[in-house]
Design a protein around this motif. Structure first.
Motif, mmCIF file in Angstrom:
data_model
loop_
_atom_site.group_PDB
_atom_site.id
_atom_site.type_symbol
_atom_site.label_atom_id
_atom_site.label_comp_id
_atom_site.label_asym_id
_atom_site.label_seq_id
_atom_site.Cartn_x
_atom_site.Cartn_y
_atom_site.Cartn_z
ATOM 1 N N LEU A 1 0.775 -1.183 -0.045
ATOM 2 C CA LEU A 1 -0.004 0.044 0.055
ATOM 3 C C LEU A 1 0.813 1.210 0.178
ATOM 4 C CD1 LEU A 1 -2.946 -1.037 2.443
ATOM 5 C CD2 LEU A 1 -3.265 -0.278 0.116
ATOM 6 N N CYS A 2 1.670 1.419 0.864
ATOM 7 C CA CYS A 2 2.494 2.435 0.899
ATOM 8 C C CYS A 2 3.642 2.676 -0.162
ATOM 9 C CB CYS A 2 3.273 2.806 2.426
ATOM 10 S SG CYS A 2 4.429 1.523 2.927
ATOM 11 N N GLU A 3 4.227 1.650 -0.489
ATOM 12 C CA GLU A 3 5.228 1.525 -1.449
ATOM 13 C C GLU A 3 4.826 2.053 -2.994
ATOM 14 O OE1 GLU A 3 7.614 -0.583 -4.676
ATOM 15 O OE2 GLU A 3 5.623 -1.048 -4.036
ATOM 16 N N LEU A 4 5.669 2.650 -3.552
ATOM 17 C CA LEU A 4 5.483 2.826 -5.203
ATOM 18 C C LEU A 4 6.831 3.123 -5.628
ATOM 19 C CD1 LEU A 4 3.299 3.706 -7.126
ATOM 20 C CD2 LEU A 4 3.266 5.874 -6.715
ATOM 21 N N ARG B 1 -1.770 7.273 5.746
ATOM 22 C CA ARG B 1 -0.399 7.736 6.014
ATOM 23 C C ARG B 1 0.599 7.085 5.350
ATOM 24 N NH1 ARG B 1 -3.729 6.084 10.443
ATOM 25 N NH2 ARG B 1 -4.609 8.054 11.741
ATOM 26 N N CYS B 2 0.529 6.564 4.085
ATOM 27 C CA CYS B 2 1.473 5.867 3.393
ATOM 28 C C CYS B 2 2.466 7.128 2.893
ATOM 29 C CB CYS B 2 0.920 5.359 1.894
ATOM 30 S SG CYS B 2 0.240 6.767 0.820
ATOM 31 N N GLN B 3 2.327 8.305 3.092
ATOM 32 C CA GLN B 3 3.153 9.445 2.896
ATOM 33 C C GLN B 3 3.860 9.617 1.234
ATOM 34 O OE1 GLN B 3 6.591 9.285 5.733
ATOM 35 N NE2 GLN B 3 5.135 8.172 7.342
ATOM 36 N N ARG B 4 2.901 8.915 0.368
ATOM 37 C CA ARG B 4 3.492 8.835 -1.083
ATOM 38 C C ARG B 4 3.246 10.532 -1.484
ATOM 39 N NH1 ARG B 4 0.196 4.403 -4.455
ATOM 40 N NH2 ARG B 4 0.820 2.609 -3.486
ATOM 41 N N CYS B 5 2.014 10.957 -0.930
ATOM 42 C CA CYS B 5 1.713 12.630 -1.309
ATOM 43 C C CYS B 5 2.855 13.636 -0.716
ATOM 44 C CB CYS B 5 0.294 13.092 -0.628
ATOM 45 S SG CYS B 5 0.288 12.781 1.111
#
Length: 614
Positions: free
Chosen positions: A45-48, A167-171
């Motif tokens: 989910l958080c990883e991109l 809260r994945c912090q990608r943004c």
């Protein structure tokens, strides 16, 4: 020593097993990367990967590992754990599956459960992962905690709904490291950890420029455009109104995949048919406005070059304009005063078009379909609203338009294509088409400026020096006559743009003309384009190639040869940059500088990511 001069050691191969099958790993990759290479699915989910973001915060990518010669197994996050020689990896054990279910259940504890009203319903990464782990219950859901999470609806373009944030912090990563705007930060700690705006500002008043790249990377509905499909439909349904709908060059090449067509397919004709089925009264092409902008901006630039004023920045991108006004208002005099193609079409659709067609201007409503959410912000600028009447009434993003067709049961793929038939504002040249990709504005301008200076066409009109995909590309073009050589640059993405602006402010640049597109790749990858799960800008090059193909196949490839634009000047405006043209097609800018200062405590919090507890 500059780390850029360091030679990184070559990756070495190593052996491991995944779910009992021998695999070859690499010393420079994580377990997740190795598993993907071998076709083994691990939920994330958080990883991109596309933006090199793997903070390991969501914990749904857990795997069970046993290190060589060890007696015990361990559960680790696969996105942050490097491969090792002899590693024994399992991705499907009962204990592991239960832990993944627990992680998703915890993520949903303070997550809005009303999925049916979410902008990402049916296209949500969190829904997908919940299905994958076999979520059976939601024991920890706390409605009071959900209700306490903030929703910021202050912006006319972007809604930030923290009730849906995981809260994945990608943004934060794309805003800070990708765009260099750094408007978003992590706030609070522990269970109160959230994404906020620097200095506690609202979305509308912050350093955010509404480029929308954060929306493209968000895995849930926490970030999204302000949806105005209902408002647009109500206008088209109203028999008392005349709805004029325009769509941008990038929309026709960034839309078909939503309906099962190959990415990059040109669906211009199908869009026209769909709009007529929806009830649009008149369908126009923003490409026509792009040709018009070249006439105005090109003439303006030639005047500035003759006066030895340098450089001039393009003004088509509203997120770039926001960036200048909020971060570098001192360079506002360097901006072209020409409005964007959208606004030029809107202004003339409420003046020139009704005069030619014998329509009451008061009945006209202009709807734009754009690959950009900053366009929603643009149409409410006070400079572009006259006596309470906006030049453009509603902007729909590409995503909103897709949802509109789907809810109206219009299948784009099955439609027969139609052609534009408005005799005043729908013809376009190849130059207008390439506005949709980075470098296109510059290339289109050079074609026309060369003709104005030399009274003949530029022999090689495709300027290959501008067609790369680096953040900044420069070239020198000989315009001839009294102008001579001009040094030009194209920038896409705001981080490389900031570097160019700083050089110019420091007097270290000799550029004459700079094109800026806030979104990497230009409008074809704007913040309003279709989102792709687990990928950032996957179709940029395919969309770009199609726009260049449209240009090559057009019978007219220069803006000044657009006969409808010629008729506009002959019958209505007089000449480019005339008094009437300035009144209708030019604008001004406003100093809205946001001072982005940080305390030592804030810098340290950013470095340590204090409070990353879930």
């Amino acid at each position: 020593m500059d780390t850029r001069d360091m030679v990184m050691p070559a990756a070495t191969e190593l052996t491991a097993t995944i779910n009992g099958t021998a695999v070859t790993g690499r010393s420079n990759e994580t377990i997740l990367e190795c598993a993907r290479r071998h076709g083994v699915y691990i939920p994330t989910l958080c990883e991109l990967h596309d933006i090199d973001h793997a903070p390991g915060t969501c914990r749904v990518c857990l795997v069970e590992i046993k290190v060589k010669h060890a007696d015990k197994t361990h559960l680790v996050a696969s996105c942050t754990t490097p491969m090792q020689e002899g590693l024994d990896i399992h991705t499907r054990t009962p204990e592991l599956r239960e832990m993944q279910r627990l992680q998703v259940e915890l993520l949903l504890a303070d997550h809005d459960q009303d999925c049916a009203t979410c902008i990402r319903h049916g296209k949500c990464d969190l829904q997908d992962v919940a299905q994958f782990v076999g979520l059976r219950q939601n024991r920890f859901y706390d409605p009071a905690r959900v209700a306490a999470r903030p929703v910021d609806e202050s912006s006319p373009a972007l809604i930030r709904n923290m009730k849906r944030c995981i809260r994945c912090q990608r943004c934060i990563a794309i805003c800070r490291d990708g765009q260099g705007v750094d408007a978003l930060i992590q706030i609070n700690s522990g269970l109160e950890t959230a994404v906020g705006l620097r200095h506690g500002l609202t979305q509308k008043n912050s350093a955010c420029v509404t480029c929308g790249q954060c929306v493209l990377v968000c895995p849930t509905g926490a970030l999204g455009e302000r949806d105005e499909t209902d408002r647009a439909l109500e206008m088209m349904y109203d028999p008392e109104l005349i709805t004029v709908v325009q769509f941008a060059p990038a929309v026709r090449v960034g839309f078909g995949e939503e309906f099962g067509l190959p990415p990059g397919t040109n669906v211009e004709g199908q869009i026209i048919t769909a709009l007529r089925q929806l009830g649009a009264s008149i369908v126009l092409d923003t490409n026509w406005g792009a040709d018009l902008v070249i006439m105005e901006e090109g003439t303006e630039l030639l005047h500035r070059l003759a006066e030895r004023k340098r450089p001039t920045f393009s003004s088509c991108c509203p997120a770039w304009i926001n960036f200048v006004e909020r971060h570098y208002p001192d360079i506002m005099p360097m901006l072209s005063s020409t409005k964007s193609p959208q606004q030029c079409v809107g202004a003339l659709a409420k003046t020139y078009l009704p005069e030619k067609m014998g329509i009451d201007p008061a009945r006209i409503r202009v709807i734009s379909i754009m690959p950009c959410i900053a366009k929603k912000d643009e149409i409410v600028r006070r400079q572009l609203v006259h006596d309470g009447v906006p030049e453009v009434d509603v902007v729909l993003s590409t995503r909103e338009f897709a949802r509109m067709l789907q809810r109206e049961r219009i299948d784009l793929k099955s439609l027969e294509p139609s052609t534009f038939d408005n005799p005043y504002m729908s013809e376009y040249s190849g130059a207008g088409a390439i506005f949709g990709t980075t470098g296109g504005v510059m290339e289109a301008a050079i074609r026309t400026m060369y003709y104005v200076v030399n009274s003949r066409e530029l022999e090689h009109i495709e300027i290959e020096q501008l067609r790369g995909f680096e953040g900044v590309r420069t070239a020198t073009v000989e315009l001839g006559g009294e102008i001579g050589p001009v040094k030009i640059a194209m920038c896409h993405g705001l981080k490389p743009t900031r570097q160019i602006v700083e050089q110019i402010r420091a007097g270290k640049s000799d550029l004459d003309f700079v094109e800026v597109m806030a979104c990497p790749g230009g409008c074809v990858d704007g913040g309003g384009t279709l989102r792709s799960k687990k990928a950032y800008l996957p179709y940029a090059l395919k969309r770009r190639e199609t726009l260049f193909a449209i240009d090559r196949n057009r019978p007219v490839r220069q803006s000044h040869r657009n006969e409808q634009v010629q008729a506009l000047y002959r019958d209505y405006l007089g000449a480019p940059n005339s008094e009437k043209a300035h009144h209708l097609l030019h604008t001004y800018y406003t100093d809205r500088k946001i001072e982005m200062t940080q305390t030592v405590r804030e810098v340290w919090a950013d470095i340590k990511m204090i409070g990353k507890v879930y």
